[in-house]
Design a protein around this motif. Sequence first.
Motif, short mmCIF file in Angstrom:
data_model
loop_
_atom_site.label_atom_id
_atom_site.label_comp_id
_atom_site.label_asym_id
_atom_site.label_seq_id
_atom_site.Cartn_x
_atom_site.Cartn_y
_atom_site.Cartn_z
N ARG A 130 7.23 10.09 3.43
CA ARG A 130 8.39 9.42 2.87
C ARG A 130 8.65 8.14 3.65
O ARG A 130 8.18 7.97 4.78
CB ARG A 130 9.62 10.32 2.94
CG ARG A 130 10.04 10.70 4.36
CD ARG A 130 11.28 11.59 4.38
NE ARG A 130 11.64 11.97 5.74
CZ ARG A 130 12.39 11.22 6.56
NH1 ARG A 130 12.87 10.04 6.13
NH2 ARG A 130 12.67 11.62 7.78
N ARG A 131 9.40 7.27 3.02
CA ARG A 131 9.82 6.06 3.73
C ARG A 131 10.82 6.45 4.82
O ARG A 131 11.69 7.29 4.59
CB ARG A 131 10.47 5.06 2.77
CG ARG A 131 9.51 4.42 1.78
CD ARG A 131 10.29 3.55 0.82
NE ARG A 131 9.41 2.94 -0.18
CZ ARG A 131 8.93 1.70 -0.10
NH1 ARG A 131 9.26 0.94 0.93
NH2 ARG A 131 8.16 1.22 -1.04
N ALA A 132 10.70 5.84 5.97
CA ALA A 132 11.70 6.06 7.01
C ALA A 132 13.03 5.48 6.56
O ALA A 132 13.09 4.68 5.62
CB ALA A 132 11.24 5.42 8.32
N ASN B 53 0.80 -1.23 0.00
CA ASN B 53 0.00 0.00 0.00
C ASN B 53 0.83 1.27 0.00
O ASN B 53 0.28 2.37 -0.05
CB ASN B 53 -0.93 0.02 1.23
CG ASN B 53 -1.94 -1.11 1.20
OD1 ASN B 53 -2.44 -1.47 0.15
ND2 ASN B 53 -2.24 -1.65 2.37
N VAL B 54 2.16 1.14 0.05
CA VAL B 54 3.01 2.31 0.24
C VAL B 54 2.90 3.30 -0.91
O VAL B 54 2.75 4.52 -0.70
CB VAL B 54 4.47 1.88 0.46
CG1 VAL B 54 5.41 3.09 0.34
CG2 VAL B 54 4.63 1.23 1.83
N GLU B 55 2.96 2.85 -2.15
CA GLU B 55 2.92 3.78 -3.29
C GLU B 55 1.58 4.53 -3.33
O GLU B 55 1.54 5.73 -3.63
CB GLU B 55 3.17 3.03 -4.60
CG GLU B 55 4.56 2.44 -4.72
CD GLU B 55 5.66 3.47 -4.46
OE1 GLU B 55 5.54 4.62 -4.98
OE2 GLU B 55 6.62 3.16 -3.76
N LEU B 56 0.50 3.84 -3.03
CA LEU B 56 -0.80 4.50 -2.96
C LEU B 56 -0.78 5.61 -1.91
O LEU B 56 -1.26 6.73 -2.15
CB LEU B 56 -1.89 3.48 -2.63
CG LEU B 56 -3.28 4.03 -2.26
CD1 LEU B 56 -3.91 4.70 -3.47
CD2 LEU B 56 -4.17 2.90 -1.74
N LEU B 57 -0.22 5.33 -0.76
CA LEU B 57 -0.19 6.30 0.33
C LEU B 57 0.73 7.48 0.01
O LEU B 57 0.38 8.63 0.28
CB LEU B 57 0.28 5.60 1.61
CG LEU B 57 -0.68 4.53 2.15
CD1 LEU B 57 -0.01 3.70 3.22
CD2 LEU B 57 -1.96 5.15 2.68
N LEU B 58 1.89 7.22 -0.58
CA LEU B 58 2.80 8.30 -0.93
C LEU B 58 2.19 9.21 -1.99
O LEU B 58 2.38 10.42 -1.97
CB LEU B 58 4.13 7.74 -1.42
CG LEU B 58 4.96 6.95 -0.39
CD1 LEU B 58 6.26 6.46 -1.02
CD2 LEU B 58 5.26 7.79 0.85
N GLY B 59 1.42 8.62 -2.91
CA GLY B 59 0.78 9.42 -3.94
C GLY B 59 -0.35 10.27 -3.40
O GLY B 59 -0.58 11.41 -3.86
N ALA B 60 -1.05 9.75 -2.39
CA ALA B 60 -2.19 10.48 -1.83
C ALA B 60 -1.76 11.55 -0.84
O ALA B 60 -2.49 12.51 -0.60
CB ALA B 60 -3.14 9.50 -1.14
#
Length: 412
Positions: free
Chosen positions: A60-62, A48-55
Motif C-alpha cells: 500500500r501507499r505509505a 510504476n506504483v500501480e504495476l507494483l500494487l497489482g503484482a
Amino acid sequence: MDPITAAQYLILKDSFARKGVNINATYTPAGDIDYIYVVDRLLARGENVELLLGAMPGLRRAEANEQPEVDGLVRLATDQFSLDQAESGALTVPEVLDLMDERLENSPRAGRAEPLLTPVHIVYITKITPAGEPDVPGGATGPWPPPSPAGGGGGVKIGISDTGLQPNLSQYSWMTNVTGDPERPGGTLPSGLQRIRPYAGHGTFAAGAAKCTAPNAAVYVNDHFTESEGEAEDVIIRKLNELITAQSPDLVCLPAGLYARNNWPSLPFNQLHQMHPNLTLVASAGNDHTDKEFYPAAYPWVIGVGALATDQVNRAWFSNYGSWVDIYALGEGLINAYAHGEYTYHEQPKAPAKEIFSGLARWSGTSFSAPLVAGLIASQIPQSGSAAAAAQAVLQRAQQQAIPGVGPALVV
C-alpha cells in the motif's frame, strides 16, 4: 561486524528510534553490514506504483505525511503484505524485494536502467565506519593542513550537507565567511561543560577542511544529519535540493553515503541527478577498507574521494578503494575546528573514557578528504570559469600525480 562499526550502528539505530522510525540492516556472509534500510517501507517511482500494487497484493501507499517531498518518488508500505498463509507483515523488506525480483524482473540486469522497487536506504555520515572518533590534538593551535598560502576560491560558494555548525567560530581565523544552520547543542553537564554528542562538530570540521584548501571561498553548512546522525535517502535528496535552491552553491560536498542493495542504483540519487544534471557533487568514498561501491561517490557523475594516510604517499588503512574512487586526498590526522565541551567515547579501546575538547580536534576519515577536494575545486573555479571545468582540471592533475598502488591523488 567489528566492534567499532557495531557501536556506531547502535547509535544510529537508537537515534532513529527516538523519532519513531525503525531501521534495520542486512548482512554479508562474513557478518558485515550489507545495507541499512527503513523497516516496512519501500521506494518506487510514481509511474510504476500501480504495476507494483497489482503484482504484490497487500502493498500500500505509505501515509501522505510520510511521502517524500521529491517529485516522482513514492513510499510503499509492506506491513500489510502477506504471502499465501503467512501472517500479514511477516515478510521483511529484503524478502519482499527478493519476491519482486522473481515476479517482475526487478533488476537493472533485466534491461532496466534502475530497479522498479528498492529499500529506503539510510544515508549516514561516513564516521559510522572504522575511521574512529575525534582526539584532542595536543598543543595544536591551528588546522592541519594549514590554509593554502595561495588563497583561492574568491567569489565561490561551497555547500556542505552535514550536521550544521558549532557556535563561536569567529575565534578561528581560517573560518571566516563560513555560515550555516546551527548545530543542535548536546545539553549542559553538572560540571557546567557542554555535552558533545556523537557526530557533533562533524559539519564544522568538514567546513574547516574546505576552507584550508579554498581560504577565500564562502562555505554554507546545512544541518541535514544532526537529528539522527543519518537520514533516509529520499529525505536527504529533498534536503540537498533545498540547499541547492536556497543557497545556489557552485558545488556541493556530501561527507556521507550508503551501500545499496545488490549495488543497484539509488532511485533518489538518480532523481537528484535528473533535477540538477549540471551539479558538481563531491562525496566521501567511505571508511570500510573495501572496494564495494559507496554511493553517491561511486556514480560516474559524482567525484568520489578516498583518503590518504598522514604521509600522503599511502592509502589510509580505513579508506574504501577501487576504480570507482576518482581521487585520494589527506584523510588521516587532520586538525580543525570542533566543539567545546566533554565527549564520552563510544568505541573501543577508549570507551567509556571522557575527554574535554577546547574547540579543536584531530580526526580522520574520507568525510574530511572530500571537503579538502571540494576546496581544491573551488579554488580553481575563478581560473577555469565553472565548477565542471575546475573539477576536470583537479582530476587531471591528480591523474598526473597518481600514486602507484593507490590511484589519482593530490598532496595538500
